[in-house]
Design a protein around this motif. Sequence first.
Motif, PDB file in Angstrom:
ATOM      1  N   PHE A  42       0.830  -1.205   0.000  1.00 10.47           N
ATOM      2  CA  PHE A  42       0.000   0.000   0.000  1.00 10.47           C
ATOM      3  C   PHE A  42       0.865   1.256   0.000  1.00 10.47           C
ATOM      4  CE2 PHE A  42      -2.216   3.305   2.447  1.00 10.47           C
ATOM      5  CZ  PHE A  42      -3.281   3.534   1.581  1.00 10.47           C
ATOM      6  N   LEU A  45       2.313   1.603  -3.477  1.00 12.32           N
ATOM      7  CA  LEU A  45       1.287   2.071  -4.407  1.00 12.32           C
ATOM      8  C   LEU A  45       0.972   3.545  -4.183  1.00 12.32           C
ATOM      9  CD1 LEU A  45      -0.614   0.975  -6.618  1.00 12.32           C
ATOM     10  CD2 LEU A  45      -2.276   0.552  -4.821  1.00 12.32           C
ATOM     11  N   TYR A  46       0.965   3.949  -2.919  1.00 12.25           N
ATOM     12  CA  TYR A  46       0.712   5.366  -2.596  1.00 12.25           C
ATOM     13  C   TYR A  46       1.838   6.259  -3.125  1.00 12.25           C
ATOM     14  CZ  TYR A  46      -0.174   9.528   0.178  1.00 12.25           C
ATOM     15  OH  TYR A  46      -0.416  10.805   0.564  1.00 12.25           O
ATOM     16  N   ILE A  49       1.455   6.461  -6.941  1.00 11.04           N
ATOM     17  CA  ILE A  49       0.336   7.313  -7.353  1.00 11.04           C
ATOM     18  C   ILE A  49       0.643   8.778  -7.065  1.00 11.04           C
ATOM     19  CG2 ILE A  49      -2.041   7.890  -6.717  1.00 11.04           C
ATOM     20  CD1 ILE A  49      -2.629   4.928  -6.733  1.00 11.04           C
ATOM     21  N   LEU A  50       1.356   9.033  -5.966  1.00 16.08           N
ATOM     22  CA  LEU A  50       1.708  10.416  -5.627  1.00 16.08           C
ATOM     23  C   LEU A  50       2.682  11.004  -6.640  1.00 16.08           C
ATOM     24  CD1 LEU A  50       0.639  11.827  -3.082  1.00 16.08           C
ATOM     25  CD2 LEU A  50       2.920  11.619  -2.142  1.00 16.08           C
ATOM     26  N   TYR A  54      -1.746  10.372 -10.377  1.00 16.45           N
ATOM     27  CA  TYR A  54      -2.946   9.676 -10.821  1.00 16.45           C
ATOM     28  C   TYR A  54      -4.048   9.863  -9.793  1.00 16.45           C
ATOM     29  CZ  TYR A  54      -0.113   7.210 -14.293  1.00 16.45           C
ATOM     30  OH  TYR A  54       0.703   6.891 -15.330  1.00 16.45           O
ATOM     31  N   GLU A  55      -5.242   9.349 -10.128  1.00 14.77           N
ATOM     32  CA  GLU A  55      -6.350   9.355  -9.181  1.00 14.77           C
ATOM     33  C   GLU A  55      -6.103   8.302  -8.104  1.00 14.77           C
ATOM     34  OE1 GLU A  55      -9.025  11.308  -9.002  1.00 14.77           O
ATOM     35  OE2 GLU A  55      -8.281  12.483 -10.676  1.00 14.77           O
ATOM     36  N   SER A  56      -6.551   8.580  -6.924  1.00 10.95           N
ATOM     37  CA  SER A  56      -6.257   7.685  -5.802  1.00 10.95           C
ATOM     38  C   SER A  56      -7.431   6.781  -5.439  1.00 10.95           C
ATOM     39  CB  SER A  56      -5.837   8.504  -4.592  1.00 10.95           C
ATOM     40  OG  SER A  56      -6.886   9.343  -4.200  1.00 10.95           O
ATOM     41  N   TYR A  57      -8.351   6.535  -6.363  1.00 13.59           N
ATOM     42  CA  TYR A  57      -9.477   5.653  -6.073  1.00 13.59           C
ATOM     43  C   TYR A  57      -9.019   4.207  -5.931  1.00 13.59           C
ATOM     44  CZ  TYR A  57     -12.379   9.579  -7.369  1.00 13.59           C
ATOM     45  OH  TYR A  57     -12.953  10.804  -7.418  1.00 13.59           O
ATOM     46  N   LEU A  59      -6.541   3.148  -4.407  1.00 11.65           N
ATOM     47  CA  LEU A  59      -6.093   2.901  -3.033  1.00 11.65           C
ATOM     48  C   LEU A  59      -7.241   2.419  -2.149  1.00 11.65           C
ATOM     49  CD1 LEU A  59      -3.721   5.933  -2.479  1.00 11.65           C
ATOM     50  CD2 LEU A  59      -3.108   3.577  -2.931  1.00 11.65           C
TER      51      LEU A  59
END
Length: 96
Positions: A42, A45-46, A49-50, A54-57, A59
Motif C-alpha cells: 500500500f 502504491l501510494y 500514485i503520488l 494519478y487518481e487515488s481511487y 487505493l
Amino acid sequence: MLMYGLKIFIFMYFTGLLVFCIKCKHLLLMLLSLEFIVLSLFLGLYIFILTMMYESYILMIFLSLSVCESALGLSILVSMVRSYGNDYFNSFNILW
C-alpha cells in the motif's frame, strides 16, 4: 523525499518477506507478516500514485480487498484454533 519513501517501501517489503519465510510454522505470525507485506505494498502504491499524479481511487479498492483478505485469514485461524487447540502447523492432522 521520493527516494527515502522508496527505500522504506523496499525495506518493509523484504522484512515482511523474511519474517514470513522464517516463521513458517506459526499461523498467526504468518498472517501478521502477510498484513505487513500488504501495508508495505500500500505504501509503494501510494508513493507511485503520488509521483505520477494519478487518481487515488485504486487505493480505496486495494484497502477494501486487503481488509477482506485479513478477515478471511482471521476466520480461518479461529476455526483452526477451535478445531485443533493451537495455531502451530505441526499439530494439524489435515495438512499431512
